[in-house]
Design an enzyme around this catalytic site. Structure first.
Site, PDB file in Angstrom:
ATOM      1  CB  SER A 156      -0.888   0.004   1.249  1.00  0.00           C
ATOM      2  OG  SER A 156      -1.513   1.261   1.439  1.00  0.00           O
ATOM      3  CE1 TYR A 170      -3.980  -1.966   5.095  1.00  0.00           C
ATOM      4  CE2 TYR A 170      -3.020   0.183   4.602  1.00  0.00           C
ATOM      5  CZ  TYR A 170      -3.601  -0.999   4.181  1.00  0.00           C
ATOM      6  OH  TYR A 170      -3.799  -1.217   2.838  1.00  0.00           O
TER       7      TYR A 170
END
Length: 269
Positions: A156, A170
């Site tokens: 990401s 995350y």
């Protein structure tokens, strides 16, 4: 005058994955379902894994309609046994596994001061440990076979950039995914196995559909986000399809250990 290589007559053949066997995890999610259908349309044989049986069946049906041979495994890559079973299913169905696409993962935004350890560990397990276990299972099959292979992980933009909205788990998990990509790229190069990651930012999916709507809230959020995106728009599924096919095909045989940012330039600034 030397003869031109055969691939110069058909450069698109470098991206040919027809007949290759691909395992895709998280096949019921936005990226996993997209990856499954891209590979199906490109002629690969598929082993699709996901925990949501209904959504998995929908992805299977879409891939069959695209002409693919498909086997399914209703398991998430949660344990060592799960990951071994997912790879083994490919071997049992088609005799081998050539490509592994780890599309499974999760997020759980919570400020670090309020986040219980078990929720942090769940995000790390879902995004990193499961990918590590799947890679290990794939390597145990592919390395002895001696014919190389392709691994694509999902990172990401948040593996490189922080986020103020409780992304400590995350961001850490995706940064670790980038590290795993580099480490295995180095470790498996001698085996002809390339390991790379795709790192998207916001792209159109059921979870992000609201950001594409013409509402006051969506318009405000989108404008703030796009101020940092040089291309000036949000991502579409086809923006991920090209990099995926590249990383799954022999076109990327000299590319390994890389994180490819499919983000419209978001992380470049």
């Amino acid at each position: 005058m030397s003869k031109s290589p055969d691939w110069l007559k058909h450069p698109a053949s470098l991206f040919d994955v027809r007949g290759k066997v691909a395992v895709v995890t998280g096949a019921s999610g936005a990226f996993g379902a997209l990856a499954s259908q891209v590979l199906a349309g490109a002629g690969a044989k598929l082993v699709l894994a996901a925990g949501n049986a209904k959504a998995l069946a929908e992805t299977e049906s879409a891939c069959v309609q695209l002409g693919a041979e498909v086997a399914t495994v209703a398991r998430r890559p949660t344990t060592e046994a799960d990951c071994e079973a997912i790879v083994t299913a490919g071997v049992q169905a088609f005799g081998r596994v050539d490509i592994l696409v780890v599309g499974s993962g999760l997020n759980d935004p919570v400020p670090i001061t309020e986040m219980p350890l078990e929720r942090f560990e769940a995000v790390m397990d879902g995004n990193l440990t499961g990918a590590w276990l799947l890679c290990r299972a794939f390597g145990r099959h592919a390395i002895p076979r001696g014919e190389g292979g392709k691994v694509v992980l999902v990172s990401s933009a948040r593996g490189k950039l922080g986020h103020p909205a409780g992304y400590s788990a995350y961001c850490a998990s995706k940064a670790a995914t980038d590290g795993l990509t580099r480490a295995l790229g180095c470790e498996w190069g001698k085996h002809g196995i390339t390991v790379n990651a795709i790192a998207p930012t916001v792209f159109r999916s059921p979870l992000t559909a609201w950001m594409f709507e013409d509402t006051e809230h969506a318009n405000a959020v989108r404008a703030g986000f796009l101020a940092r995106v040089p291309i000036g728009r949000l991502g579409e599924p086809e923006d991920l399809a090209g990099p995926l096919l590249f990383l799954c095909s022999r076109a990327s045989d000299f590319h390994t250990g890389h994180t490819v940012y499919a983000d419209g330039g978001y992380t470049a600034g």
